[in-house]
Scaffold this motif. Sequence first.
Motif, PDB file in Angstrom:
ATOM      1  N   SER A  77       0.814  -1.227   0.000  1.00 49.60           N
ATOM      2  CA  SER A  77       0.000   0.000   0.000  1.00 49.60           C
ATOM      3  C   SER A  77       0.841   1.267   0.000  1.00 49.60           C
ATOM      4  N   ASP A  78       1.970   1.278   0.700  1.00 46.36           N
ATOM      5  CA  ASP A  78       2.803   2.486   0.750  1.00 46.36           C
ATOM      6  C   ASP A  78       4.248   2.222   0.322  1.00 46.36           C
ATOM      7  N   ASN A  79       4.507   1.033  -0.255  1.00 47.91           N
ATOM      8  CA  ASN A  79       5.842   0.706  -0.778  1.00 47.91           C
ATOM      9  C   ASN A  79       6.934   0.849   0.280  1.00 47.91           C
ATOM     10  N   SER A  80       6.624   0.423   1.511  1.00 46.08           N
ATOM     11  CA  SER A  80       7.614   0.534   2.588  1.00 46.08           C
ATOM     12  C   SER A  80       8.089  -0.854   3.001  1.00 46.08           C
ATOM     13  N   VAL A  81       9.395  -0.949   3.259  1.00 50.91           N
ATOM     14  CA  VAL A  81       9.972  -2.216   3.718  1.00 50.91           C
ATOM     15  C   VAL A  81       9.737  -2.343   5.210  1.00 50.91           C
ATOM     16  N   ILE A  82       8.961  -3.330   5.606  1.00 47.84           N
ATOM     17  CA  ILE A  82       8.656  -3.494   7.032  1.00 47.84           C
ATOM     18  C   ILE A  82       9.595  -4.494   7.704  1.00 47.84           C
ATOM     19  N   LYS A  83      10.286  -5.292   6.899  1.00 50.95           N
ATOM     20  CA  LYS A  83      11.195  -6.276   7.483  1.00 50.95           C
ATOM     21  C   LYS A  83      12.211  -6.716   6.443  1.00 50.95           C
ATOM     22  N   GLU A  84      13.468  -6.848   6.887  1.00 53.25           N
ATOM     23  CA  GLU A  84      14.534  -7.354   6.023  1.00 53.25           C
ATOM     24  C   GLU A  84      15.094  -8.610   6.682  1.00 53.25           C
ATOM     25  N   ILE A  85      15.008  -9.728   5.974  1.00 57.07           N
ATOM     26  CA  ILE A  85      15.453 -11.010   6.524  1.00 57.07           C
ATOM     27  C   ILE A  85      16.807 -11.347   5.902  1.00 57.07           C
ATOM     28  N   PHE A  86      17.850 -11.281   6.717  1.00 55.80           N
ATOM     29  CA  PHE A  86      19.190 -11.614   6.235  1.00 55.80           C
ATOM     30  C   PHE A  86      19.390 -13.113   6.350  1.00 55.80           C
ATOM     31  N   ILE A  87      19.689 -13.763   5.235  1.00 54.88           N
ATOM     32  CA  ILE A  87      19.762 -15.227   5.214  1.00 54.88           C
ATOM     33  C   ILE A  87      21.121 -15.730   5.668  1.00 54.88           C
ATOM     34  N   GLY A  88      22.162 -14.983   5.422  1.00 55.33           N
ATOM     35  CA  GLY A  88      23.481 -15.398   5.896  1.00 55.33           C
ATOM     36  C   GLY A  88      24.583 -14.965   4.965  1.00 55.33           C
ATOM     37  N   LYS A  89      25.741 -14.718   5.545  1.00 56.13           N
ATOM     38  CA  LYS A  89      26.898 -14.307   4.763  1.00 56.13           C
ATOM     39  C   LYS A  89      27.320 -15.417   3.803  1.00 56.13           C
ATOM     40  N   GLY A  90      27.539 -15.039   2.556  1.00 57.69           N
ATOM     41  CA  GLY A  90      27.949 -16.010   1.556  1.00 57.69           C
ATOM     42  C   GLY A  90      26.839 -16.886   1.036  1.00 57.69           C
ATOM     43  N   CYS A  91      25.579 -16.561   1.384  1.00 54.83           N
ATOM     44  CA  CYS A  91      24.447 -17.373   0.936  1.00 54.83           C
ATOM     45  C   CYS A  91      23.906 -16.865  -0.401  1.00 54.83           C
ATOM     46  N   ALA A  92      23.623 -17.798  -1.277  1.00 58.21           N
ATOM     47  CA  ALA A  92      23.031 -17.463  -2.570  1.00 58.21           C
ATOM     48  C   ALA A  92      21.574 -17.908  -2.558  1.00 58.21           C
ATOM     49  N   VAL A  93      20.657 -16.940  -2.673  1.00 60.08           N
ATOM     50  CA  VAL A  93      19.232 -17.233  -2.683  1.00 60.08           C
ATOM     51  C   VAL A  93      18.831 -17.605  -4.112  1.00 60.08           C
ATOM     52  N   ILE A  98       5.312 -20.423  -2.266  1.00 62.91           N
ATOM     53  CA  ILE A  98       4.316 -20.318  -1.218  1.00 62.91           C
ATOM     54  C   ILE A  98       3.576 -21.640  -1.134  1.00 62.91           C
ATOM     55  N   THR A  99       3.235 -22.083   0.065  1.00 63.42           N
ATOM     56  CA  THR A  99       2.562 -23.373   0.228  1.00 63.42           C
ATOM     57  C   THR A  99       1.147 -23.296  -0.337  1.00 63.42           C
ATOM     58  N   PRO A 100       0.587 -24.450  -0.732  1.00 64.48           N
ATOM     59  CA  PRO A 100      -0.761 -24.440  -1.320  1.00 64.48           C
ATOM     60  C   PRO A 100      -1.827 -23.811  -0.423  1.00 64.48           C
ATOM     61  N   ASP A 101      -1.651 -23.936   0.902  1.00 65.22           N
ATOM     62  CA  ASP A 101      -2.632 -23.332   1.810  1.00 65.22           C
ATOM     63  C   ASP A 101      -2.372 -21.851   2.055  1.00 65.22           C
ATOM     64  N   LYS A 102      -1.321 -21.315   1.421  1.00 67.51           N
ATOM     65  CA  LYS A 102      -0.966 -19.890   1.489  1.00 67.51           C
ATOM     66  C   LYS A 102      -0.509 -19.444   2.883  1.00 67.51           C
ATOM     67  N   GLU A 103      -0.228 -20.415   3.756  1.00 70.58           N
ATOM     68  CA  GLU A 103       0.139 -20.056   5.132  1.00 70.58           C
ATOM     69  C   GLU A 103       1.634 -19.784   5.297  1.00 70.58           C
ATOM     70  N   TYR A 104       2.464 -20.359   4.424  1.00 76.10           N
ATOM     71  CA  TYR A 104       3.909 -20.209   4.586  1.00 76.10           C
ATOM     72  C   TYR A 104       4.580 -19.898   3.257  1.00 76.10           C
ATOM     73  N   ILE A 105       5.666 -19.140   3.355  1.00 75.82           N
ATOM     74  CA  ILE A 105       6.526 -18.881   2.205  1.00 75.82           C
ATOM     75  C   ILE A 105       7.870 -19.530   2.491  1.00 75.82           C
ATOM     76  N   HIS A 106       8.380 -20.239   1.511  1.00 72.25           N
ATOM     77  CA  HIS A 106       9.662 -20.939   1.657  1.00 72.25           C
ATOM     78  C   HIS A 106      10.694 -20.294   0.740  1.00 72.25           C
ATOM     79  N   VAL A 107      11.814 -19.898   1.321  1.00 74.74           N
ATOM     80  CA  VAL A 107      12.913 -19.298   0.555  1.00 74.74           C
ATOM     81  C   VAL A 107      14.108 -20.249   0.660  1.00 74.74           C
ATOM     82  N   PHE A 108      14.659 -20.635  -0.487  1.00 72.60           N
ATOM     83  CA  PHE A 108      15.762 -21.591  -0.513  1.00 72.60           C
ATOM     84  C   PHE A 108      17.061 -20.882  -0.880  1.00 72.60           C
ATOM     85  N   ALA A 109      18.106 -21.208  -0.128  1.00 70.38           N
ATOM     86  CA  ALA A 109      19.422 -20.612  -0.380  1.00 70.38           C
ATOM     87  C   ALA A 109      20.487 -21.624  -0.008  1.00 70.38           C
ATOM     88  N   HIS A 110      21.688 -21.454  -0.564  1.00 69.60           N
ATOM     89  CA  HIS A 110      22.802 -22.267  -0.085  1.00 69.60           C
ATOM     90  C   HIS A 110      24.026 -21.399   0.125  1.00 69.60           C
TER      91      HIS A 110
END
Length: 527
Positions: A77-93, A98-110
């Motif tokens: 609605s206002d184009n504001s970042v409310i949270k930044e999730i740092f996955i880890g140093k040296g991680c490639a995302v 999103i799960t079929p029930d829309k309850e969870y989002i899964h982000v994969f990185a190594h």
Amino acid sequence: IIDRIPSHQEDFTNATISGEYFCIGKGNSISIIHIPSGEVIGKISAPADSALVISPDGKYAYVIHKEKSSVSIIRISDNSVIKEIFIGKGCAVYSMSITPDKEYIHVFAHRLDSRKNVQEERVVVIRTSDNKVKIIKIPKQYLRRNYPPSPPPVLTPDGNYLYSTYYTYRGGLNYDIVPAVDIIRTSDNQLVDRIYTRGQPKEMLISPDGKRVYVNYGEETAVVGISCTYPINTVVNTISMKGKPFALASTSDGKHLYVANHDTNTISVVRTSDNTVVGQTFALNTPIALALTPDGKHLYVAHRESNEISVIRTSDNSIITTIDVGGISSDIAITPDGKYAYVVKPYNNTVAVVRISDNKIVNEVSVGGGPISIAITPDGKYAYVSNYKSSTVSLISTSINKTIHEFPVDRPLGRIAITPDGKYAYVAGYDEVVVIQTSDNSRVKEIDVSYPLDVAITPDGKYAYVNRREDYLSQIVVISIPDNTIVDQFLLPGKTGQIIAGLDGKYIYVAGYGANKIFIVKSVSSS
């Protein structure tokens, strides 16, 4: 064409769909369009080609920033970042869903090392209702995906299990790549199963109900059921050791376990009632095999780097004598009457016969080339010896101490076990477990098990446990003896040594020299 949706964006360079939302990007701006109404619900600041997911209510956009190794949660609605999730140093995302029930989002990185080799897998789980975050870290030993290229893993909708492709080498000695799918329990990052596929996995997809994983490997697609029961053979306890435990021996009453430790050159005594180390013997030379006399008073120890075997008095765990057998030894077996110890000498192609009453060598039996292991029948009349170099098994008559028969088994690198009734011998060959009928020494079955190292048979004679090594892990294969079929398989972390069955039939003990632990497994016989 059933409908057209206005893009509200000229010359857009990227377009993706997320649920009911159409995301159209140009430059550093992405427009979010609600597909049913065709209306733009907002614009966010992000590179046009960003991977993103829109929350079910259309309030938030989850955007991957590869250069920052992070995920931004942007309020649309206002184009504001409310949270930044740092996955880890040296991680490639590299993937987000999103799960079929829309309850969870899964982000994969190594996480990669300087040579771009995968060191750790990370899965970021975001709950869409409140944007709470959980990061799952999968250790390196469960990953082998640098070559050949493989698809990203999939997570079950409840987040409890991660399905990941894995590559190993058949038999551990040659270079045939064998692909598989690993099932990792995310609560404790334990590998609970490994399912082998017939081809290199190219894509994996989980069904919306979370009951099946579809694995596409080119010409065919395999279906893996998630709602199956996991192995009834489970590790119920571990005993921490020092010095890479390798060989095991159990007293006849099952009250004590003797453990040979490679690196510390010691023998540890474990009290099985509480799994506590209660004694230790020092001044040994790389102990590799153990054998207890039937009365439990003496323990005979073979050494990998010495021409001597040691005799330990179990009452005080002291070495009472050493016997020069004239060559390095690899295994020891003691006759059921406790009168003789048979010592395998791989570089001499012989088996030394030691009289236990005075610890003198009374005979030397010639066998095949490169003998590795020995097992004596319950009646004490015969000894079976596996010979790796000559790809044979020698049969020794203990009454005359001569080899009376020799039959082929392809490179039997592992051990031999004989059923309690003496009817069958199970030989760990190179790429199979060979079942020998002892009445006529005929082969009655070859069971496909790659690179088996050891075999242990339960006291009731119903099951054979086979230990096979595989890279950073070991797999235990359970065979039902009446029909010689594989009924279960389970994995243990790290490389393992000898496997034995407790005489009460309740537990299987595995020497984990890679993990410096003794694994205690509740056996299928007690289930």
